[in-house]
Design a protein around this motif. Structure first.
Motif, mmCIF file in Angstrom:
data_model
loop_
_atom_site.group_PDB
_atom_site.id
_atom_site.type_symbol
_atom_site.label_atom_id
_atom_site.label_comp_id
_atom_site.label_asym_id
_atom_site.label_seq_id
_atom_site.Cartn_x
_atom_site.Cartn_y
_atom_site.Cartn_z
ATOM 1 N N GLY A 1 0.817 -1.215 0.000
ATOM 2 C CA GLY A 1 0.000 0.000 0.000
ATOM 3 C C GLY A 1 0.845 1.257 0.000
ATOM 4 N N ARG A 2 1.873 1.280 0.838
ATOM 5 C CA ARG A 2 2.751 2.453 0.915
ATOM 6 C C ARG A 2 3.507 2.671 -0.393
ATOM 7 N NH1 ARG A 2 -0.062 3.899 4.677
ATOM 8 N NH2 ARG A 2 0.558 3.766 6.822
ATOM 9 N N ILE A 3 3.972 1.597 -1.006
ATOM 10 C CA ILE A 3 4.696 1.710 -2.273
ATOM 11 C C ILE A 3 3.757 2.235 -3.362
ATOM 12 C CG2 ILE A 3 5.804 0.379 -4.124
ATOM 13 C CD1 ILE A 3 7.030 -1.371 -1.841
ATOM 14 N N SER A 4 2.510 1.757 -3.384
ATOM 15 C CA SER A 4 1.534 2.252 -4.367
ATOM 16 C C SER A 4 1.276 3.737 -4.177
ATOM 17 C CB SER A 4 0.215 1.488 -4.250
ATOM 18 O OG SER A 4 0.391 0.155 -4.634
ATOM 19 N N GLU A 5 1.122 4.175 -2.913
ATOM 20 C CA GLU A 5 0.906 5.598 -2.634
ATOM 21 C C GLU A 5 2.104 6.422 -3.075
ATOM 22 O OE1 GLU A 5 0.154 5.645 1.559
ATOM 23 O OE2 GLU A 5 -1.920 4.975 1.314
ATOM 24 N N LEU A 6 3.301 5.910 -2.816
ATOM 25 C CA LEU A 6 4.516 6.608 -3.205
ATOM 26 C C LEU A 6 4.620 6.728 -4.725
ATOM 27 C CD1 LEU A 6 7.160 7.919 -2.296
ATOM 28 C CD2 LEU A 6 8.198 5.652 -2.290
ATOM 29 N N LEU A 7 4.346 5.649 -5.438
ATOM 30 C CA LEU A 7 4.375 5.686 -6.899
ATOM 31 C C LEU A 7 3.350 6.670 -7.455
ATOM 32 C CD1 LEU A 7 4.891 1.925 -7.798
ATOM 33 C CD2 LEU A 7 6.494 3.802 -8.166
ATOM 34 N N GLN A 8 2.163 6.675 -6.868
ATOM 35 C CA GLN A 8 1.126 7.610 -7.317
ATOM 36 C C GLN A 8 1.593 9.049 -7.091
ATOM 37 O OE1 GLN A 8 -2.599 7.177 -5.290
ATOM 38 N NE2 GLN A 8 -3.637 8.666 -6.581
ATOM 39 N N MET A 9 2.170 9.320 -5.936
ATOM 40 C CA MET A 9 2.653 10.655 -5.622
ATOM 41 C C MET A 9 3.767 11.071 -6.587
ATOM 42 S SD MET A 9 4.512 11.946 -2.149
ATOM 43 C CE MET A 9 5.915 10.887 -2.463
ATOM 44 N N ILE A 10 4.712 10.178 -6.844
ATOM 45 C CA ILE A 10 5.820 10.482 -7.756
ATOM 46 C C ILE A 10 5.296 10.751 -9.157
ATOM 47 C CG2 ILE A 10 7.849 9.505 -8.920
ATOM 48 C CD1 ILE A 10 8.445 8.066 -6.214
ATOM 49 N N ASN A 11 4.379 9.908 -9.635
ATOM 50 C CA ASN A 11 3.827 10.105 -10.971
ATOM 51 C C ASN A 11 3.079 11.422 -11.086
ATOM 52 O OD1 ASN A 11 4.864 7.735 -12.065
ATOM 53 N ND2 ASN A 11 3.106 6.529 -11.430
ATOM 54 N N THR A 12 2.310 11.763 -10.070
ATOM 55 C CA THR A 12 1.585 13.036 -10.076
ATOM 56 C C THR A 12 2.565 14.199 -10.090
ATOM 57 O OG1 THR A 12 -0.259 12.056 -8.882
ATOM 58 C CG2 THR A 12 -0.107 14.450 -8.845
ATOM 59 N N TRP A 13 3.576 14.120 -9.236
ATOM 60 C CA TRP A 13 4.573 15.180 -9.157
ATOM 61 C C TRP A 13 5.304 15.344 -10.489
ATOM 62 C CZ3 TRP A 13 5.138 19.161 -6.260
ATOM 63 C CH2 TRP A 13 6.329 19.848 -6.245
ATOM 64 N N LEU A 14 5.722 14.239 -11.087
ATOM 65 C CA LEU A 14 6.412 14.305 -12.381
ATOM 66 C C LEU A 14 5.507 14.887 -13.459
ATOM 67 C CD1 LEU A 14 8.341 10.901 -12.408
ATOM 68 C CD2 LEU A 14 9.332 13.198 -12.250
ATOM 69 N N GLU A 15 4.261 14.461 -13.458
ATOM 70 C CA GLU A 15 3.307 14.960 -14.445
ATOM 71 C C GLU A 15 3.135 16.474 -14.310
ATOM 72 O OE1 GLU A 15 -1.476 14.623 -15.258
ATOM 73 O OE2 GLU A 15 -0.478 13.009 -14.196
#
Length: 192
Positions: free
Chosen positions: A18-32
């Protein structure tokens, strides 16, 4: 591959997932968002029905609200003017704000999304009766990587960039976002 897991190991791996999924979502949003050309995004602006954006946001977060037994209530008045913007980005901002309201609200409470129009402006507010934000933290909550001090950081995950991203999205749409809050009484975020 590693063999059978006991219950404690399985729960630990589920939390990590769950934490890794949240982190990936945050990184993708930030990069976008960091790669978005605001002027190019503005070229894609079109008339958007706000009730549809609210409905899409609720659909995305319905299971999270249900898991905490939180009712999401809408109060949308008749709108005369459309809002011009990028549908994906505005939905992202609204979803982040409602998601925060769910995270910091108490089990069995309500989150209220209100939409109204006044003098050619559209006001969307998200109101919760959760833990609230201290007056000392309010000036900083839209800053990158800032998290309010009263949050149990072990229980509620976040990196402190969601509201900073929301502010950038709203500013790109020529709007503003504000908050009013009291500790223990909840918060109201308003997008104009």
């Amino acid at each position: 591959i590693a063999g059978d897991l006991n219950t404690k190991q399985f729960k630990m791996l589920e939390r990590m997932k769950g934490r890794i999924s949240e982190l990936l979502q945050m990184i993708n949003t930030w990069l976008e968002l960091s790669s978005v050309n605001i002027y190019k995004m503005r070229e894609r602006f079109k008339a958007l029905p706000i009730p549809q954006l609210v409905e899409e946001t609720i659909d995305v977060l319905k299971s999270k609200a249900s898991a905490k037994d939180i009712e999401i209530v809408t109060n949308i008045s008749v709108l005369i003017h459309p809002v011009y913007g990028d549908e994906g980005m505005l939905t992202e901002a609204l979803t982040n704000i409602v998601d925060n309201a769910l995270k910091y609200s108490y089990t069995g409470s309500r989150v209220i999304i209100k939409v109204r129009e006044s003098e050619g402006n559209v006001f969307m507010s998200v109101d919760d009766s959760g833990i609230g934000i201290s007056q000392e933290d309010i000036p900083f909550i839209f800053d990158e990587f800032y998290r309010a001090r009263n949050i149990d950081k072990k229980r509620v995950y976040g990196a402190g960039i969601g509201l900073a991203i929301c502010k950038r999205i709203i500013a790109a749409h020529y709007g503003t976002i504000t908050v009013s809050s009291k500790i223990g009484e909840g918060s109201t975020f308003t997008i104009t």
